[in-house]
Design a protein around this motif. Structure first.
Motif, short mmCIF file in Angstrom:
data_model
loop_
_atom_site.label_atom_id
_atom_site.label_comp_id
_atom_site.label_asym_id
_atom_site.label_seq_id
_atom_site.Cartn_x
_atom_site.Cartn_y
_atom_site.Cartn_z
N LEU A 111 8.52 -2.90 5.46
CA LEU A 111 7.37 -2.44 4.68
C LEU A 111 6.51 -3.59 4.17
N CYS A 114 2.55 -3.13 4.33
CA CYS A 114 2.18 -1.79 3.86
C CYS A 114 1.76 -1.91 2.40
N CYS A 121 -1.74 2.03 3.01
CA CYS A 121 -0.35 2.35 3.33
C CYS A 121 0.44 2.24 2.03
N ASP A 122 1.21 3.27 1.70
CA ASP A 122 1.92 3.30 0.42
C ASP A 122 3.42 3.39 0.67
N PRO A 123 4.20 2.32 0.32
CA PRO A 123 5.65 2.36 0.53
C PRO A 123 6.34 3.48 -0.23
N GLU A 124 5.66 4.04 -1.30
CA GLU A 124 6.28 5.06 -2.14
C GLU A 124 5.97 6.48 -1.68
N ARG A 125 5.11 6.64 -0.73
CA ARG A 125 4.70 7.97 -0.33
C ARG A 125 4.89 8.19 1.16
N HIS A 139 4.07 6.42 5.99
CA HIS A 139 3.54 5.77 4.80
C HIS A 139 2.03 5.57 4.89
#
Length: 645
Positions: A111, A114, A121-125, A139
């Motif tokens: 990631l 990201c 780009c969202d590592p949490e979503r 992501h």
């Protein structure tokens, strides 16, 4: 950077579009398993005999599970392997870098690339992109998956102290060796075999130590320096040198190294020009120059060497180079007298350029002579002068008969008649003196089998048939090769027989070809005899006297005049054609006595047409009819001519 307006797949900023590394090469893409380990370093799923169990070589069965950059890093630490049939074991194909820990710092987290502020780009979503139904949760928050990365990034730990945890590459290079040192692929030419004593050599790399295991220790006397020049090209970003893209170095050749590029056309490609320049230390003497042709990487038949003399005058020599063996080629004797040095240049520009053939820059050698040679001899013309049929051809002039692009059928041989000439006062014939590199002789054989008059002429001219100057087998026309100049003392020449289509006539008579009529005084030849049309409105031509008088004779005279212009001080010896057959018998099936008489009469026709050329200054025509009498095809124990097979 594109700006997303909402989650409904609405429009993006029309000005600032995404750019950078595409999503398909981002380790965060769901196309690649999230739990994957470093490519080729994970333990094998099923250990294979002969392969280290600690290396995940089975990964190579499904490389699509890793992004391209991850595969590159994996290959850096784990070599491809192949089965060695000689030793019956698996072996690496190259020396990989050493791995200090299982996951080296070269491998980023999946990631790492990201970030919402860089590529949306969202590592949490994790979302399902609207434009790609059925695509795995990702992501990337863009419906079009254009989460392209374009920002700098550093994934090294904050306490990284330099090299701890890094892999170490395995690299052993010399300053001029382009590949890791290993067993020699190409043999080097370390000896000076083929050169006379007293030469001075200028190699393409001036090194007193061997250039790798296939290199050579310098055992020769150096005689100058070598330099390279790349044509500059200026664009909006500055000055670049495009010729460097297609410029290479490799082992082999003289001394264990040479440079090579590929042929280019001058028109429109000036920025691709590469020039190698040998600067010769002052020798203050008439000097013989040799160029070394390596056994690979030299293919062009138009290597043009430009020689600048100490007095500023220029000469050139154009030679074929596909010898496919380490070869020293003498290109001429030149006036290097003076207190300054000479230069010799070779570029990758040829008239048949097109990136198709190799040009090699290797060594040259210079041999100072005690004085100017008495004899500068050039043998020109067709098969009678090249040595066709007499064997002992040079490989470079007799190769690849089944490949039209590579083919050379000039068939220049050691048994050509010009080498049998014994010059007045000389201790041996020309061939013997040439082989000895005798200081009183400079000899060059440039004749080519099958040559017609337009194959000798200078560019920009055409013969009486209307055919413009053109070389054979990708060589230049003989008068464009540069071997004639004011120093030339003798030119030997046979030409005209192929313009008169004599071989087609002979074959037509033997095989009863309907395009010819083999009857004395009534010889008729079609304009389409061998695919080469005569340039004339009439479809058929009577040989006597029209063809000889109006086409062949003026074409030969044109060749002689151009030779005289190029070599104003030379004696031009024009040799005429012999009678092929014994006058009193027939030994070839299919030939009638009257046809033999007719064919022999053609030789006498050449004599009557060529003899007037004697009126030109320094030109002599020589009959061979009496000399061949008793030695014609099938006549006597010592025939000078081969029969038709």
């Amino acid at each position: 950077m594109a700006r997303r307006w909402g989650n409904d797949g609405g429009p993006h900023d029309p000005v600032c579009q995404p750019w950078g590394v595409g999503w398909s090469n981002n380790p965060a893409s769901p196309l690649y398993p999230a739990d994957r380990q470093m490519f080729l370093t994970a333990p094998l799923d099923v250990p294979s005999e002969g392969i280290d169990d600690e290396i995940g070589y089975d990964n190579a069965k499904h490389p699509n599970h890793w992004a391209y950059q991850e595969r590159v890093i994996g290959f850096a630490y784990t070599s491809l392997i192949r089965w060695d049939y000689a030793d019956q074991v698996w072996k690496d194909t190259y020396a990989p870098a050493s791995l200090t820990e299982l996951t080296p710092l070269a491998q980023p987290h999946r990631l790492t690339f990201c970030a919402p502020t860089v590529n949306e780009c969202d590592p949490e979503r994790l979302e399902h992109p609207g434009d790609y139904p059925g695509y795995p949760p990702t992501h990337c928050l863009r419906d079009d998956l254009m989460c392209w990365w374009h920002a700098p990034i550093n994934w090294l730990p904050s306490d990284w102290d330099g090299c701890e945890g890094c892999g170490t590459e395995f690299r052993t290079y010399t300053t001029v060796e382009p590949r890791p040192l290993a067993d020699a692929i190409y043999d080097a030419q370390c000896s000076t075999a083929g050169l006379p004593t007293g030469v001075r050599i200028i190699d393409d790399v001036d090194s007193a130590v061997p250039l790798g295991p296939e290199g050579c220790s310098r055992t020769w006397t150096t005689g100058g320096t070598f330099e390279l020049e790349f044509q500059p090209y200026t664009n909006a970003t500055g000055t670049v040198y495009p010729g460097k893209v297609d410029f290479h170095q490799i082992g082999g050749g003289f001394g264990g190294h040479f440079w090579f590029s590929h042929t280019q056309l001058a028109g429109g490609n000036a920025h691709l020009k590469v020039t190698g320049r040998w600067r010769v230390d002052p020798v203050d003497a008439w000097t013989r120059v040799f160029v070394h042709i390596p056994d690979h990487g030299a293919h062009t038949r138009q290597a043009r060497y430009e020689i600048t003399l100490p007095n500023g005058a220029t000469k050139h020599r154009v030679i074929p180079t596909n010898y496919e063996a380490h070869t020293w080629v003498p290109i001429g004797v030149f006036d290097f007298r003076g207190s300054t040095g000479a230069t010799i240049e070779l570029s990758n520009f040829t008239l048949d350029g097109g990136n198709g053939e190799d040009v090699a820059w290797d060594a040259i050698a210079v041999q100072p002579l005690p004085s100017k040679p008495d004899h500068f001899v050039v043998a020109m013309g067709d098969s009678y002068s090249s040595g066709e049929g007499a064997g002992a051809y040079t490989h470079v002039s007799n190769q690849y008969g089944d490949d039209e692009f590579k083919r050379n059928a000039c068939r220049r041989g050691a048994n050509t008649w010009s080498r049998k000439i014994h010059l007045a006062g000389a201790p041996a014939n020309i061939g013997t003196l040439a082989d000895q590199l005798h200081p009183e002789l400079d000899y060059h054989l440039i004749a080519c089998s099958g040559a017609r008059t337009h194959n000798l002429l200078r560019f920009g001219t055409q013969n009486a048939f209307g055919k413009p100057a053109k070389g054979q087998h990708h060589e230049l026309p003989q008068l464009e090769q540069g071997f004639l100049d004011e120093n030339t003392t003798l030119v030997t020449l046979t030409i005209g027989g192929n313009d008169a289509r004599f071989s087609a006539v002979l074959q037509g008579c033997i095989f009863n070809n309907p395009i010819v009529s083999c009857e004395s005084e009534d010889y008729i030849l079609s304009g389409n005899d061998d695919g080469q049309d005569f340039v004339d409105p009439e479809p058929l031509y009577q040989y006597e006297p029209w063809l000889m008088e109006n086409r062949v004779k003026p074409s030969v005279a044109q060749v002689v005049d151009q030779i005289r212009d190029a070599a104003p001080n030379a004696h031009i010896q024009l040799i005429m054609y012999p009678e092929l057959f014994h006058a009193t018998g027939v030994c070839l099936a299919g030939l009638l006595p009257q046809e033999v008489d007719f064919l022999n009469a053609l030789a006498r026709t050449f004599e009557s047409a060529y003899t007037p050329l004697n009126s030109r200054p320094g030109v002599d025509t020589m009959s061979t009819i009496d000399g061949f009498r008793g030695h014609a095809v099938c006549s006597g124990p010592e025939p000078y001519l081969h029969g038709v097979k």
